[in-house]
Scaffold this motif. Sequence first.
Motif, PDB file in Angstrom:
ATOM      1  N   THR A  12       0.814  -1.222   0.000  1.00  0.00           N
ATOM      2  CA  THR A  12       0.000   0.000   0.000  1.00  0.00           C
ATOM      3  C   THR A  12       0.850   1.276   0.000  1.00  0.00           C
ATOM      4  O   THR A  12       0.327   2.372   0.167  1.00  0.00           O
ATOM      5  CB  THR A  12      -0.944   0.019   1.226  1.00  0.00           C
ATOM      6  OG1 THR A  12      -0.150  -0.023   2.428  1.00  0.00           O
ATOM      7  CG2 THR A  12      -1.898  -1.161   1.196  1.00  0.00           C
ATOM      8  N   LEU A  37      -2.211   3.565  -1.245  1.00  0.00           N
ATOM      9  CA  LEU A  37      -3.333   4.129  -0.495  1.00  0.00           C
ATOM     10  C   LEU A  37      -3.043   5.530   0.035  1.00  0.00           C
ATOM     11  O   LEU A  37      -3.889   6.145   0.675  1.00  0.00           O
ATOM     12  CB  LEU A  37      -3.727   3.213   0.667  1.00  0.00           C
ATOM     13  CG  LEU A  37      -4.324   1.861   0.259  1.00  0.00           C
ATOM     14  CD1 LEU A  37      -4.800   1.097   1.478  1.00  0.00           C
ATOM     15  CD2 LEU A  37      -5.469   2.024  -0.737  1.00  0.00           C
ATOM     16  N   LYS A 169      -9.462   3.341  -5.022  1.00  0.00           N
ATOM     17  CA  LYS A 169     -10.519   2.691  -4.246  1.00  0.00           C
ATOM     18  C   LYS A 169     -11.009   1.411  -4.941  1.00  0.00           C
ATOM     19  O   LYS A 169     -11.020   0.328  -4.351  1.00  0.00           O
ATOM     20  CB  LYS A 169     -11.692   3.664  -4.039  1.00  0.00           C
ATOM     21  CG  LYS A 169     -12.862   3.047  -3.301  1.00  0.00           C
ATOM     22  CD  LYS A 169     -14.012   4.027  -3.148  1.00  0.00           C
ATOM     23  CE  LYS A 169     -15.218   3.321  -2.572  1.00  0.00           C
ATOM     24  NZ  LYS A 169     -16.372   4.225  -2.400  1.00  0.00           N
ATOM     25  N   LEU A 172      -8.336  -1.361  -5.070  1.00  0.00           N
ATOM     26  CA  LEU A 172      -8.195  -2.120  -3.825  1.00  0.00           C
ATOM     27  C   LEU A 172      -9.317  -3.149  -3.688  1.00  0.00           C
ATOM     28  O   LEU A 172      -9.062  -4.321  -3.387  1.00  0.00           O
ATOM     29  CB  LEU A 172      -8.212  -1.183  -2.611  1.00  0.00           C
ATOM     30  CG  LEU A 172      -8.200  -1.912  -1.259  1.00  0.00           C
ATOM     31  CD1 LEU A 172      -6.852  -2.566  -0.995  1.00  0.00           C
ATOM     32  CD2 LEU A 172      -8.557  -0.988  -0.108  1.00  0.00           C
ATOM     33  N   ILE A 184      -1.623  -8.281   3.622  1.00  0.00           N
ATOM     34  CA  ILE A 184      -1.737  -6.866   3.258  1.00  0.00           C
ATOM     35  C   ILE A 184      -0.753  -6.120   4.152  1.00  0.00           C
ATOM     36  O   ILE A 184      -0.706  -6.362   5.368  1.00  0.00           O
ATOM     37  CB  ILE A 184      -3.176  -6.352   3.455  1.00  0.00           C
ATOM     38  CG1 ILE A 184      -4.133  -7.122   2.529  1.00  0.00           C
ATOM     39  CG2 ILE A 184      -3.262  -4.839   3.179  1.00  0.00           C
ATOM     40  CD1 ILE A 184      -5.611  -6.836   2.746  1.00  0.00           C
ATOM     41  N   PHE A 186       1.163  -2.457   5.539  1.00  0.00           N
ATOM     42  CA  PHE A 186       1.033  -1.013   5.755  1.00  0.00           C
ATOM     43  C   PHE A 186       2.339  -0.475   6.320  1.00  0.00           C
ATOM     44  O   PHE A 186       2.900  -1.068   7.246  1.00  0.00           O
ATOM     45  CB  PHE A 186      -0.072  -0.702   6.766  1.00  0.00           C
ATOM     46  CG  PHE A 186      -1.431  -1.223   6.376  1.00  0.00           C
ATOM     47  CD1 PHE A 186      -2.153  -0.642   5.341  1.00  0.00           C
ATOM     48  CD2 PHE A 186      -2.001  -2.304   7.048  1.00  0.00           C
ATOM     49  CE1 PHE A 186      -3.416  -1.123   4.983  1.00  0.00           C
ATOM     50  CE2 PHE A 186      -3.259  -2.789   6.699  1.00  0.00           C
ATOM     51  CZ  PHE A 186      -3.961  -2.193   5.664  1.00  0.00           C
ATOM     52  N   PHE A 195      -7.398   2.655   4.181  1.00  0.00           N
ATOM     53  CA  PHE A 195      -7.865   1.285   3.942  1.00  0.00           C
ATOM     54  C   PHE A 195      -9.209   1.059   4.642  1.00  0.00           C
ATOM     55  O   PHE A 195     -10.180   0.590   4.032  1.00  0.00           O
ATOM     56  CB  PHE A 195      -6.797   0.321   4.476  1.00  0.00           C
ATOM     57  CG  PHE A 195      -7.143  -1.138   4.396  1.00  0.00           C
ATOM     58  CD1 PHE A 195      -7.096  -1.817   3.183  1.00  0.00           C
ATOM     59  CD2 PHE A 195      -7.484  -1.851   5.539  1.00  0.00           C
ATOM     60  CE1 PHE A 195      -7.393  -3.178   3.110  1.00  0.00           C
ATOM     61  CE2 PHE A 195      -7.783  -3.203   5.478  1.00  0.00           C
ATOM     62  CZ  PHE A 195      -7.738  -3.870   4.262  1.00  0.00           C
ATOM     63  N   TYR A 211      -1.652  -9.637   8.156  1.00  0.00           N
ATOM     64  CA  TYR A 211      -1.300  -8.225   7.999  1.00  0.00           C
ATOM     65  C   TYR A 211       0.111  -7.988   8.519  1.00  0.00           C
ATOM     66  O   TYR A 211       0.475  -8.501   9.591  1.00  0.00           O
ATOM     67  CB  TYR A 211      -2.287  -7.332   8.759  1.00  0.00           C
ATOM     68  CG  TYR A 211      -3.676  -7.350   8.156  1.00  0.00           C
ATOM     69  CD1 TYR A 211      -4.046  -6.431   7.179  1.00  0.00           C
ATOM     70  CD2 TYR A 211      -4.616  -8.313   8.547  1.00  0.00           C
ATOM     71  CE1 TYR A 211      -5.319  -6.472   6.603  1.00  0.00           C
ATOM     72  CE2 TYR A 211      -5.880  -8.363   7.975  1.00  0.00           C
ATOM     73  CZ  TYR A 211      -6.221  -7.430   7.003  1.00  0.00           C
ATOM     74  OH  TYR A 211      -7.467  -7.471   6.437  1.00  0.00           O
TER      75      TYR A 211
END
Length: 251
Positions: A12, A37, A169, A172, A184, A186, A195, A211
């Motif tokens: 992201t 993102l 958007k 994703l 995923i 971050f 998100f 995650y």
Amino acid sequence: MKPLAGKRIVVTRPRGQAAPFIGKIEEAGGTAYAVPLIAFRPSQDRQEEAILAALHTYDWILFTSKNGVDFFMQKAGHLLHKIGAKWAAIGTQTARAAEAYGLSVSYMPGRFSAEDMAEEIRNGLFLPKKMLVPKSSMARSVIADTVRQSGGQADEWIVYETYFPADEKEHLLEVIRMEKIDMITFTSPSAVRHFMQILKQSQEPLPDTDYGVIGRVTKKEALSNGIRVAVCPAVFTIDALVEEMGQFYKE
């Protein structure tokens, strides 16, 4: 067998900063899906003129991110000849970005977070008399506050703002609905917030996947949104995250 063989991982990070991370995932045998993102743009701080006029008065200028370096140089690069300050940076990537502009970094904390920098200030390891912090509109004030509490002067200059690239958007949603994603990732709290915003707006449930995050603040943001964090390396770098992801799937 490579540590991330067969794993599908969503990155992201912002466009323009994702390539090294994607490269490392692919080297480790994984498939990366780039879904930026967050994005950045210059911001106009009310204090800008006053800060530009006072650049020669600072004894330290501290960068907390590569973006801080880039946007500072966009706004103040033409005034470098007036700056007598020493340069400080949090993290090797930030220091590398500064040095690419010819700025020689004289101080970097042992660990790469605002809290660790604040701790070093409190312990007397780093004592600026008057410091400038070029930063994001979303960044916290923990370092500047600590300098002030320690008797120094600190000015914060918002040189850029973080925003959500709206065209991502649908991208994703398509990735999390159509692909069998394993993890995923971050690397900032803003990415987590964006998100969650997309999921809520689309009434999409939180994907039941693993995650991975970088940094205590990002982890805290994820946990506060009900995201179970499987991987969060002690060292806040992409290399450490990829290595830890490999360990996680090996176990």
